[in-house]
Design an enzyme around this catalytic site. Structure first.
Site, PDB file in Angstrom:
ATOM      1  N   PHE A 115       0.850  -1.125  -0.074  1.00  0.00           N
ATOM      2  CA  PHE A 115       0.026  -0.080  -0.119  1.00  0.00           C
ATOM      3  C   PHE A 115       0.905   1.218  -0.030  1.00  0.00           C
ATOM      4  O   PHE A 115       1.784   1.426   0.556  1.00  0.00           O
ATOM      5  CB  PHE A 115      -0.967   0.117   1.142  1.00  0.00           C
ATOM      6  N   ASP A 186       2.638  -5.649   7.298  1.00  0.00           N
ATOM      7  CA  ASP A 186       1.423  -4.803   7.413  1.00  0.00           C
ATOM      8  C   ASP A 186       0.194  -5.904   7.232  1.00  0.00           C
ATOM      9  O   ASP A 186       0.113  -6.426   6.134  1.00  0.00           O
ATOM     10  CB  ASP A 186       1.647  -4.082   6.413  1.00  0.00           C
ATOM     11  N   TYR A 211     -10.061  -0.971  11.026  1.00  0.00           N
ATOM     12  CA  TYR A 211     -11.546  -0.646  10.504  1.00  0.00           C
ATOM     13  C   TYR A 211     -11.932  -1.383   9.368  1.00  0.00           C
ATOM     14  O   TYR A 211     -12.952  -0.980   8.458  1.00  0.00           O
ATOM     15  CB  TYR A 211     -11.384   1.074  10.129  1.00  0.00           C
ATOM     16  N   LYS A 212     -11.122  -2.340   8.754  1.00  0.00           N
ATOM     17  CA  LYS A 212     -11.461  -3.088   7.602  1.00  0.00           C
ATOM     18  C   LYS A 212     -12.145  -4.315   8.309  1.00  0.00           C
ATOM     19  O   LYS A 212     -13.207  -4.298   8.588  1.00  0.00           O
ATOM     20  CB  LYS A 212     -10.157  -3.436   7.007  1.00  0.00           C
ATOM     21  N   ARG A 358     -13.168  -4.293  -7.250  1.00  0.00           N
ATOM     22  CA  ARG A 358     -12.753  -4.907  -5.978  1.00  0.00           C
ATOM     23  C   ARG A 358     -13.930  -5.224  -5.189  1.00  0.00           C
ATOM     24  O   ARG A 358     -14.958  -4.378  -4.787  1.00  0.00           O
ATOM     25  CB  ARG A 358     -11.817  -3.944  -5.243  1.00  0.00           C
TER      26      ARG A 358
END
Lengths: 399, 399
Positions: A115, A186, A211-212, A358
């Site tokens: 990312f 990560d 938060y995912k 996605r």
């Protein structure tokens, strides 16, 4: 009973009527309990206890206590994970500590599937250090070959945010360590998405967000893991007072706290943590292996449905489910417009440039009926072709 | 009408029955509107908009929009303040940027009245930089004399967290700049406490927190100000994706955003920001000059009352109200035990080692009757002497 139906607990989430939410890999939906817990935290902790909440409501201990809850989901022992800050800041902390452990080496190795913020933070740290480090970014499949004696730190995201492609964390960690490098993982797209065993992998550092797949809410804090044998020796670059051994002694000089507490920085986001804490209750009594089995069932079903009905969409994720995280991506030339149209029809995924559609497959709140419905809407949208009208995407944005 | 009665809006706060809260300088109390706003943010933004909240609910723009609201309270123009992270992290960002502006100078000058985390973060940055910088900490009254041509950055907290002693921000900034140094001000105990004019002072950087006088709630985010003429040139040490010029282009290399946005790092704490946003509504229609006049009225009344009734307590704050922030502190040998007893009687202040009893005077929710009642309870507690029994403090802690 299907794998998916064994873990679904849809009724525990606030999900808008008529929406199929395939974007829990970006922002998990609201757990009903988080709403209740937040009211309680605001009214009875902040409101009634006022400053006393730091001790009486356990705010001061939150980062480590909730860290332990996350530790259970990622194979980390008690006392090895702490919450706070954002993932970007936690990447900085981990990488700074890693580079200090290998002062004679100058390469930070990462891949183009990482990312961007991880790469940006590394660049910023390298510029700040001014010691001739360099960030080397190779293709994901070239990582193993590039690991060598000049690499100080291998810094990777386990699951690619665009394609869902999954690295072999254990094997790459071993390869890095065999070459004398420190491994930083990560877990943004891994925690809550698939079983992770940090202890078995032996990685020195891991970071992630909540938060995912962990449904902690927009802006929920990040976490950092430090391998227990290192936790008392790493020297934090961000020396905040809550990482001090005696924060309320207000000593003039920094002395790091024992263990993982030294990776804390400033005042924890107490209210965000309350929401996260309630969201983590959803994992009680759920085995991550079952979540994984359900995720694979849902994603295989989704891929089969889309490929059968939409030949223009090309699978961008690995076909082997063992090589994927808990998302599925398709390449499609008109992906941006098609995603807008899909969202307008109540199926929410997202788009990543240049052409990736996605879809997150999150078994806690999705079942096979949702997948079938999503495939059916997608088939209709792609078939209808109305989204090819340039005015469409613009119109549908307001929906 | 007294100055204090003209600004009080006690009914807008959730204040527990029977409590006089003199610790708003540490954690402001709950504004009723924050409770409502949080429910709305959770249910209608996170819950209903899901990932769409980033645009539809304005989450992405929150840090700059709320930054502008804070800017109005500290004399900063639009577009010069942004929210995020913790104060410790913002100190690190400001100091890193300042040191990069003066590469030929090696001294970071601060004082022993600075909050420890500022000093710790400076130490950590200096160690990370490894360029021979050193942190020099002198007594507050010696700062002006120590400013010299070797000083890269003057880093001070305007109002001392223990005594409330206030620096002359404009004069010290001018002195620093005359000597070629960069000025960084920590406004933790200033924002919402007294009028601040950053533009007039001309300081290069300022940082602060929002959970004290601004009542943003436990863990509310910090803010950073960069003087507008520098905002497009400072290079952030913490290069997060939300400080990138095009965060959603997911470019491999970092390009700083224009202006203050480059000081953003990771994902903003959306829920904490919602509470803060509602808390800031309390300042609408209130002039900071009136708040200051009320604060002085309350603190003078408190000092007079305490000094008349409790001769054992020695004023630790400057006697001249112009030299104080919005708190009053007394030294007392048995301060810790006395504060425990006071809290047990419903008057909440706090204690800072070795002997400081600290009281915040916050006119938005305190009036002269509260002050009189607090003095009367304090007088009784000090007179009763029961808190001198070592068992007392322990017992009273559970209250």
């Amino acid at each position: 009973m299907s794998a998916a139906s064994s873990v679904t607990r849809k009724h525990l989430f606030h999900l808008p009527e008529g929406v199929i939410y395939l974007d829990g890999n970006s922002l998990g939906p609201l757990p009903n309990a988080a709403l209740v817990r937040m009211q309680e935290a605001m009214r009875h902790e902040w409101g009634d206890m006022l400053i006393g909440g730091w001790n009486k409501a356990g705010w001061m201990a939150q980062p480590a206590r909730i860290g332990d809850r996350i530790g259970k989901l990622i194979g980390a022992p008690e006392g090895s994970v702490v919450l706070g800050d954002t993932l970007s800041v936690k990447v900085y902390q981990a990488l700074a500590a890693a580079l200090a452990m290998r002062p004679d080496r100058k390469v930070v190795l990462s891949d183009s599937g990482n990312f961007p913020t991880d790469l940006y933070m590394a660049e910023g740290l390298i510029a700040t250090l001014g010691q001739g480090h360099r960030l080397e970014v190779v293709d994901p499949e070239d990582i193993a070959a590039r690991i060598g004696p000049d690499v100080a730190a291998l810094m990777l995201t386990e699951v690619d945010y665009r394609t869902g492609r999954r690295h072999d964390m254990a094997a790459l960690t071993r390869a890095a360590q065999d070459a004398g490098a420190v491994a930083i993982w990560d877990l943004a797209h891994s925690a809550g998405a698939l079983p992770i065993d940090l202890t078995a992998a032996g990685a020195e550092f891991a970071v992630g967000c909540t938060y995912k797949y962990l449904n902690g809410g927009p802006g929920a804090p990040a976490f950092i893991y430090v391998r227990p044998d290192l936790a008392d020796t790493v020297m934090p670059a961000l020396q905040g007072w809550l990482g001090h051994d005696a924060p309320f002694a207000f000593e003039p000089a920094y002395r790091p706290a024992q263990g993982i507490e030294r990776m804390r920085v400033g005042t924890p986001p107490v209210l965000q943590m309350a929401a996260l804490d309630a969201a983590l209750d959803l994992w009680d009594g759920v085995a991550m292996e079952d979540v994984r089995a359900a995720s694979i069932e849902l994603s295989e079903r989704f891929i089969a449905g889309v490929e059968a009905a939409c030949p223009d969409l090309a699978l961008a994720s690995p076909r082997d489910p063992a090589m994927r995280g808990s998302q599925v991506s398709f390449r499609f030339e008109h992906g941006y417009e098609a995603m807008q149209a899909l969202i307008a029809h109540g199926v929410i995924g997202d788009f990543r440039a240049p052409d990736i559609m996605r879809f997150g497959l999150t078994p806690l709140f999705l079942d096979t009926a949702d997948i079938d419905a999503a495939v059916s809407v997608l088939t209709r949208v792609i078939g209808e072709d109305m989204w090819r009208d340039p005015a469409y995407a613009k119109r549908s944005k307001v929906t």
